[in-house]
Design a protein around this motif. Structure first.
Motif, PDB file in Angstrom:
ATOM      1  N   ILE A   5       0.760  -1.200   0.035  1.00 29.47           N
ATOM      2  CA  ILE A   5      -0.104  -0.150  -0.023  1.00 29.47           C
ATOM      3  C   ILE A   5       0.972   1.194   0.077  1.00 29.47           C
ATOM      4  N   GLN A   6       0.278   2.118  -0.941  1.00 27.23           N
ATOM      5  CA  GLN A   6       1.168   3.365  -0.892  1.00 27.23           C
ATOM      6  C   GLN A   6       1.202   4.351   0.434  1.00 27.23           C
ATOM      7  N   LYS A   7       2.357   4.498   0.935  1.00 27.49           N
ATOM      8  CA  LYS A   7       2.345   5.232   2.252  1.00 27.49           C
ATOM      9  C   LYS A   7       1.821   6.803   2.223  1.00 27.49           C
ATOM     10  N   LYS A   8       2.560   7.276   1.391  1.00 30.68           N
ATOM     11  CA  LYS A   8       2.219   8.842   1.012  1.00 30.68           C
ATOM     12  C   LYS A   8       2.589   9.092  -0.319  1.00 30.68           C
ATOM     13  N   LYS A   9       1.852  10.044  -0.747  1.00 30.33           N
ATOM     14  CA  LYS A   9       2.239  10.389  -2.297  1.00 30.33           C
ATOM     15  C   LYS A   9       3.708  11.043  -2.357  1.00 30.33           C
ATOM     16  N   PRO A  10       4.318  10.738  -3.041  1.00 29.89           N
ATOM     17  CA  PRO A  10       5.518  11.330  -3.691  1.00 29.89           C
ATOM     18  C   PRO A  10       5.488  12.766  -4.444  1.00 29.89           C
ATOM     19  N   LYS A  11       6.403  13.540  -4.100  1.00 28.93           N
ATOM     20  CA  LYS A  11       6.239  15.018  -4.760  1.00 28.93           C
ATOM     21  C   LYS A  11       6.946  15.110  -6.083  1.00 28.93           C
ATOM     22  N   ILE A  12       6.240  15.818  -7.077  1.00 32.56           N
ATOM     23  CA  ILE A  12       6.800  15.932  -8.306  1.00 32.56           C
ATOM     24  C   ILE A  12       6.946  17.412  -8.469  1.00 32.56           C
ATOM     25  N   PHE A  13       8.423  18.023  -8.700  1.00 28.40           N
ATOM     26  CA  PHE A  13       8.509  19.161  -8.672  1.00 28.40           C
ATOM     27  C   PHE A  13       8.575  19.782 -10.083  1.00 28.40           C
ATOM     28  N   VAL A  14       7.890  20.775 -10.402  1.00 26.42           N
ATOM     29  CA  VAL A  14       7.471  21.051 -11.837  1.00 26.42           C
ATOM     30  C   VAL A  14       8.090  22.621 -12.027  1.00 26.42           C
ATOM     31  N   GLY A  15       8.876  22.849 -13.163  1.00 19.95           N
ATOM     32  CA  GLY A  15       9.630  24.072 -13.342  1.00 19.95           C
ATOM     33  C   GLY A  15      10.399  24.285 -14.494  1.00 19.95           C
ATOM     34  N   LYS A  16      10.618  25.326 -14.969  1.00 21.90           N
ATOM     35  CA  LYS A  16      11.544  25.280 -16.190  1.00 21.90           C
ATOM     36  C   LYS A  16      13.026  25.257 -15.725  1.00 21.90           C
ATOM     37  N   SER A  17      13.975  25.292 -16.679  1.00 22.24           N
ATOM     38  CA  SER A  17      15.368  24.924 -16.195  1.00 22.24           C
ATOM     39  C   SER A  17      15.803  26.367 -15.432  1.00 22.24           C
ATOM     40  N   GLY A  18      16.644  25.964 -14.293  1.00 26.44           N
ATOM     41  CA  GLY A  18      17.114  27.171 -13.446  1.00 26.44           C
ATOM     42  C   GLY A  18      16.078  27.427 -12.443  1.00 26.44           C
ATOM     43  N   THR A  19      14.855  26.721 -12.080  1.00 24.74           N
ATOM     44  CA  THR A  19      14.319  27.192 -11.213  1.00 24.74           C
ATOM     45  C   THR A  19      14.335  26.372  -9.681  1.00 24.74           C
ATOM     46  N   GLY A  20      15.414  25.261  -9.939  1.00 25.41           N
ATOM     47  CA  GLY A  20      15.771  24.746  -8.710  1.00 25.41           C
ATOM     48  C   GLY A  20      14.844  23.732  -8.289  1.00 25.41           C
ATOM     49  N   LYS A  21      14.520  22.921  -9.501  1.00 23.77           N
ATOM     50  CA  LYS A  21      13.730  21.549  -9.438  1.00 23.77           C
ATOM     51  C   LYS A  21      14.523  20.498  -8.737  1.00 23.77           C
ATOM     52  N   THR A  22      15.907  20.338  -9.298  1.00 23.98           N
ATOM     53  CA  THR A  22      16.657  19.305  -8.613  1.00 23.98           C
ATOM     54  C   THR A  22      17.092  19.564  -7.239  1.00 23.98           C
ATOM     55  N   TYR A  23      17.374  20.916  -7.092  1.00 26.91           N
ATOM     56  CA  TYR A  23      17.826  21.266  -5.521  1.00 26.91           C
ATOM     57  C   TYR A  23      16.732  20.833  -4.401  1.00 26.91           C
ATOM     58  N   ASN A  24      15.475  21.232  -5.067  1.00 27.98           N
ATOM     59  CA  ASN A  24      14.315  20.873  -4.258  1.00 27.98           C
ATOM     60  C   ASN A  24      14.019  19.577  -4.002  1.00 27.98           C
TER      61      ASN A  24
END
Length: 107
Positions: A5-24
């Motif tokens: 059973i899925q415990k919690k929903k994973p997060k998906i970070f959406v944004g253009k390049s340079g907005t800090g998606k990978t950092y977040n």
């Protein structure tokens, strides 16, 4: 096949390049050890044999993702964070299984 059973929903970070998606994504994962994968090149044969103590960051979910393998990873109860350049190109099955966080820079 054993499904958990899925415990919690994973997060998906959406944004253009340079907005800090990978950092977040790195900040949001709650594990010390994590691995990066591209959405179209996930090198995991069996998602249930992957160690639970290693987190997974999947990047560019909007570009030809391996949808079935990503859905299996999400439902396996692992610590997963996803990133995408835009929301409209992410498959609906993946988008509905995740919590969307919009990224952007503030001046």
């Amino acid at each position: 096949m054993k499904k958990t059973i899925q415990k919690k929903k994973p997060k998906i970070f959406v944004g253009k390049s340079g907005t800090g998606k990978t950092y977040n994504a790195q900040a949001a994962i709650n594990m010390k050890n994590y691995v990066f994968f591209q959405a179209n090149d996930i090198d995991i044969e069996d998602v249930y044999s992957w160690p639970m103590e290693v987190g997974i960051i999947i990047e560019d979910v909007d570009y030809k993702p391996d949808k079935e393998k990503i859905i299996d990873l999400i439902h396996s109860g692992r610590e997963i964070v996803l990133t995408s350049n835009n929301k409209k190109d992410v498959p609906k099955a993946i988008l509905n299984a995740c919590t969307v966080k919009l990224c952007g820079k503030l001046n």
